[in-house]
Design an enzyme around this catalytic site. Structure first.
Site, PDB file in Angstrom:
ATOM      1  N   ASP A 175       0.862  -1.186   0.000  1.00  0.00           N
ATOM      2  CA  ASP A 175       0.000   0.000   0.000  1.00  0.00           C
ATOM      3  C   ASP A 175       0.891   1.225   0.000  1.00  0.00           C
ATOM      4  OD1 ASP A 175      -1.910   2.104   0.699  1.00  0.00           O
ATOM      5  OD2 ASP A 175      -3.248   0.496   1.327  1.00  0.00           O
ATOM      6  N   LEU A 191     -10.498   5.780   9.962  1.00  0.00           N
ATOM      7  CA  LEU A 191     -10.749   5.049  11.206  1.00  0.00           C
ATOM      8  C   LEU A 191     -12.181   4.544  11.320  1.00  0.00           C
ATOM      9  CD1 LEU A 191      -8.749   7.325  13.689  1.00  0.00           C
ATOM     10  CD2 LEU A 191      -7.945   5.362  12.352  1.00  0.00           C
ATOM     11  N   GLN A 192     -13.085   5.083  10.511  1.00  0.00           N
ATOM     12  CA  GLN A 192     -14.484   4.662  10.529  1.00  0.00           C
ATOM     13  C   GLN A 192     -14.660   3.238  10.023  1.00  0.00           C
ATOM     14  OE1 GLN A 192     -15.672   4.806   7.096  1.00  0.00           O
ATOM     15  NE2 GLN A 192     -17.897   4.655   7.245  1.00  0.00           N
ATOM     16  N   ASN A 244      -8.852   1.235  -6.985  1.00  0.00           N
ATOM     17  CA  ASN A 244      -8.905   1.812  -8.326  1.00  0.00           C
ATOM     18  C   ASN A 244      -8.700   0.730  -9.378  1.00  0.00           C
ATOM     19  OD1 ASN A 244      -5.911   2.103  -9.525  1.00  0.00           O
ATOM     20  ND2 ASN A 244      -5.864   2.371  -7.302  1.00  0.00           N
ATOM     21  N   CYS A 294     -11.164 -10.443 -17.900  1.00  0.00           N
ATOM     22  CA  CYS A 294     -12.295 -11.033 -18.638  1.00  0.00           C
ATOM     23  C   CYS A 294     -13.615 -10.452 -18.134  1.00  0.00           C
ATOM     24  CB  CYS A 294     -12.322 -12.551 -18.464  1.00  0.00           C
ATOM     25  SG  CYS A 294     -10.994 -13.453 -19.249  1.00  0.00           S
ATOM     26  N   CYS A 330     -14.693   5.979  -2.219  1.00  0.00           N
ATOM     27  CA  CYS A 330     -15.430   6.081  -0.959  1.00  0.00           C
ATOM     28  C   CYS A 330     -15.547   7.523  -0.512  1.00  0.00           C
ATOM     29  CB  CYS A 330     -14.725   5.253   0.119  1.00  0.00           C
ATOM     30  SG  CYS A 330     -14.772   3.474  -0.150  1.00  0.00           S
ATOM     31  N   CYS A 356      -9.384 -11.919 -24.507  1.00  0.00           N
ATOM     32  CA  CYS A 356      -8.810 -11.157 -23.388  1.00  0.00           C
ATOM     33  C   CYS A 356      -7.340 -10.867 -23.631  1.00  0.00           C
ATOM     34  CB  CYS A 356      -8.999 -11.925 -22.082  1.00  0.00           C
ATOM     35  SG  CYS A 356      -8.239 -11.128 -20.645  1.00  0.00           S
ATOM     36  N   CYS A 395      -5.321 -13.049 -20.697  1.00  0.00           N
ATOM     37  CA  CYS A 395      -5.343 -14.511 -20.579  1.00  0.00           C
ATOM     38  C   CYS A 395      -5.915 -15.211 -21.803  1.00  0.00           C
ATOM     39  CB  CYS A 395      -6.104 -14.944 -19.333  1.00  0.00           C
ATOM     40  SG  CYS A 395      -7.915 -14.759 -19.446  1.00  0.00           S
TER      41      CYS A 395
END
Length: 255
Positions: free
Chosen positions: A61, A70-71, A130, A175, A189, A250, A253
């Site tokens: 991250d 924190l929510q 994202n 796919c 969010c 695709c 793949c």
């Protein structure tokens, strides 16, 4: 791999389940999971992966903890605000279980660092926010033959699925969504809002889906259900599943 007596005691409630058993628990202890995103989905997923005794965890991250997190991001406290999420999450793991190996990677996974982050991973759990990263993660998993657990949430709707696009008969995440979302702009969010408990439900369901993959071949619970997308409705409580077809065209793949 055998478990030490103190580990047997810690995971006794898993081991007495015939569907998990000692072989399944040993498989979990011998597994390496790479978690993409330590936020809303990643926090509860991490808690239950660690509680399940996943032997090695790599946490990826590039964001820092904000007070608004924190929510719903339950592993963080006010003292973590301003700290890189991957580092704070890794510290939570160390406090929770000294028997687990954990590595923090304060980066966003992409084509330039996937080889360094993903080697010897048994599974990737993606809970990022994202599409560009989701598709990069999926493509990296297909290229390296790594199963992927993908989890997403939008307001009161959640989606969780296991993918194995490196297999000839199985779809990948691309796919499902196609090539139109290789961009950073998507709903967030911050703009749309999210109920903390709903994120927890999706994250823990994703952890359970990941466990299915990791114990496959070792325990009866190991049915990965690749390519089956579970839709979770929090507004009118319910779940349903749909089957995702492999796209022969695709770009990741397909043939």
């Amino acid at each position: 791999m055998s478990l030490a007596p103190e580990r047997l005691a810690r995971f006794a409630r898993h081991i007495v389940l015939p569907e998990i058993g000692g072989a399944g628990q040993a498989a979990l202890a011998n597994s390496h999971v790479v978690l993409i995103g330590c936020g809303g989905i990643g926090s509860p997923a991490l808690q239950y992966l660690a509680a399940a005794g996943i032997g090695r965890l790599t946490l990826v991250d590039d964001d820092v903890v904000d007070v608004s997190n924190l929510q719903r991001q339950t592993i963080f406290t006010p003292s973590d605000v301003g700290t890189p999420k991957a580092e704070a999450a890794a510290e939570w793991v160390r406090r929770f279980d000294l028997g687990l190996e954990v590595t923090a990677v304060v980066e966003r996974l992409g084509g330039d660092n996937a080889d360094r982050i993903l080697p010897d991973a048994d599974l990737v759990l993606d809970g990022c926010d994202n599409f560009a990263t989701r598709l990069a993660v999926s493509d990296a998993c297909v290229a390296r033959a790594i199963p992927l657990t993908s989890a997403a949430i939008g307001r009161f709707q959640g989606q969780v699925a296991n993918f194995a696009g490196h297999r000839e008969d199985q779809p990948c995440y691309r796919c499902f969504v196609g090539d139109a979302f290789d961009a950073q702009d998507c709903d967030t969010c911050a703009a749309d809002g999210v109920l903390g408990a709903m994120v927890g439900m999706v994250g823990t369901f994703a952890a359970m889906h990941a466990i299915r993959v990791l114990v496959d071949g070792h325990a009866a619970f190991g049915d990965p259900k690749y390519g089956s997308l579970t839709l979770i409705d929090g507004m009118n409580p319910g779940m349903r599943s749909i089957r995702i077809a492999k796209d022969p065209a695709c770009s990741a793949c397909g043939a």
